[in-house]
Motif scaffolding. Structure first.
Motif, PDB file in Angstrom:
ATOM      1  N   THR A  80       0.810  -1.230   0.000  1.00  0.00           N
ATOM      2  CA  THR A  80       0.000   0.000   0.000  1.00  0.00           C
ATOM      3  C   THR A  80       0.842   1.278   0.000  1.00  0.00           C
ATOM      4  O   THR A  80       0.643   2.157  -0.837  1.00  0.00           O
ATOM      5  CB  THR A  80      -0.949  -0.006   1.216  1.00  0.00           C
ATOM      6  OG1 THR A  80      -1.642  -1.246   1.205  1.00  0.00           O
ATOM      7  CG2 THR A  80      -1.932   1.138   1.153  1.00  0.00           C
ATOM      8  N   ALA A  81       1.800   1.356   0.931  1.00  0.00           N
ATOM      9  CA  ALA A  81       2.582   2.591   1.048  1.00  0.00           C
ATOM     10  C   ALA A  81       3.335   2.878  -0.248  1.00  0.00           C
ATOM     11  O   ALA A  81       3.350   4.017  -0.743  1.00  0.00           O
ATOM     12  CB  ALA A  81       3.558   2.484   2.211  1.00  0.00           C
ATOM     13  N   CYS A  82       3.955   1.852  -0.807  1.00  0.00           N
ATOM     14  CA  CYS A  82       4.720   2.057  -2.039  1.00  0.00           C
ATOM     15  C   CYS A  82       3.801   2.356  -3.215  1.00  0.00           C
ATOM     16  O   CYS A  82       4.113   3.200  -4.056  1.00  0.00           O
ATOM     17  CB  CYS A  82       5.578   0.833  -2.337  1.00  0.00           C
ATOM     18  SG  CYS A  82       6.963   0.679  -1.194  1.00  0.00           S
TER      19      CYS A  82
ATOM     20  N   CYS B 117       5.488  -5.377   0.184  1.00  0.00           N
ATOM     21  CA  CYS B 117       6.074  -4.820   1.409  1.00  0.00           C
ATOM     22  C   CYS B 117       7.375  -5.476   1.849  1.00  0.00           C
ATOM     23  O   CYS B 117       7.408  -6.641   2.215  1.00  0.00           O
ATOM     24  CB  CYS B 117       5.083  -4.854   2.568  1.00  0.00           C
ATOM     25  SG  CYS B 117       5.655  -3.776   3.895  1.00  0.00           S
ATOM     26  N   PHE B 118       8.410  -4.657   1.815  1.00  0.00           N
ATOM     27  CA  PHE B 118       9.715  -5.097   2.308  1.00  0.00           C
ATOM     28  C   PHE B 118       9.925  -4.631   3.747  1.00  0.00           C
ATOM     29  O   PHE B 118      11.016  -4.760   4.286  1.00  0.00           O
ATOM     30  CB  PHE B 118      10.835  -4.505   1.444  1.00  0.00           C
ATOM     31  CG  PHE B 118      10.798  -4.971   0.003  1.00  0.00           C
ATOM     32  CD1 PHE B 118      10.867  -6.321  -0.297  1.00  0.00           C
ATOM     33  CD2 PHE B 118      10.721  -4.060  -1.035  1.00  0.00           C
ATOM     34  CE1 PHE B 118      10.860  -6.754  -1.616  1.00  0.00           C
ATOM     35  CE2 PHE B 118      10.709  -4.488  -2.359  1.00  0.00           C
ATOM     36  CZ  PHE B 118      10.772  -5.835  -2.645  1.00  0.00           C
TER      37      PHE B 118
HETATM   38  S1  FES Z   1       4.630  -1.099   1.248  1.00  0.00           S
HETATM   39 FE1  FES Z   1       6.512  -1.069   0.195  1.00  0.00          FE
HETATM   40  S2  FES Z   1       7.963  -1.375   1.764  1.00  0.00           S
HETATM   41 FE2  FES Z   1       6.079  -1.542   2.802  1.00  0.00          FE
END
Ligand code: FES
Length: 174
Positions: free
Chosen positions: A96-98, A134-135
């Motif tokens: 989500t964040a990326c 997500c990393f």
């Molecule tokens: S969403 Fe990309 S590192 Fe967490």
């Protein structure tokens, strides 16, 4: 750039006896452990760069597990690949964040620059492209990894330059 341990860098011949004996050692070590299949598959992918059919069969026999179970685990986790990969595996985070901070645009730029789709490898066998979820570095989104290198706050406009740095690293080895 920071480091993240992801195992393999490039694909190796599955017939190499030295590599097969490393695989057999891993099988021996994990065969009686509950849940030992996944670590063996991870080690195998680390050794060969991918999971060819011959290797899956050897794991199935060695771990005394039905081939369908081994293949099912491989199919379930996107981390595992049954196709040879390029020397550099690029993984683009679409968590989500990326995603909201431009991950999709970064992915499109990579596809454009490399001329391949997700899951493919460039003709020169230098780059393979995959997506990930997500990393764990969401505060520094968007994030991509290239083998064990983690690139944070990646900008679409810097993709060409980034790829060029890996190409010239390769050219320097010749
Ligand atoms: S969403 Fe990309 S590192 Fe967490």
């Amino acid at each position: 750039m920071s480091q993240l341990c992801q195992g393999s860098t490039s694909s190796q011949e599955p017939e190499d006896p030295a590599l097969l004996s490393r695989l057999d050692e891993a099988i021996e070590e994990h065969r009686s452990q509950p849940g030992g299949l996944i670590p063996v598959l991870q080690i195998a992918q680390g050794i060969f760069g991918y999971l060819p059919l011959e290797v899956l069969k050897r794991i199935s026999l060695g771990m005394d597990k039905p081939f369908t179970e081994v293949a099912g685990v491989v199919g379930f986790y996107s981390f595992f690949s049954t196709q040879p990969r390029g020397r550099y595996l690029i993984r683009v985070c679409l968590g989500t964040a990326c995603y909201v901070r431009g991950g999709k645009r970064v992915l499109e730029a990579l596809k454009r620059e490399l001329g391949i789709e997700v899951g493919e490898t460039t003709e020169d066998k230098l780059f393979s492209l995959e997506v990930a979820r997500c990393f764990g570095a969401c505060g520094l989104a968007p994030v991509i990894t290239i083998n064990d290198d983690v690139h944070q706050r990646v900008k679409e406009s810097r993709i060409r330059e980034l790829l060029a740095s890996y190409r010239s690293r390769e050219a320097g080895k010749e």
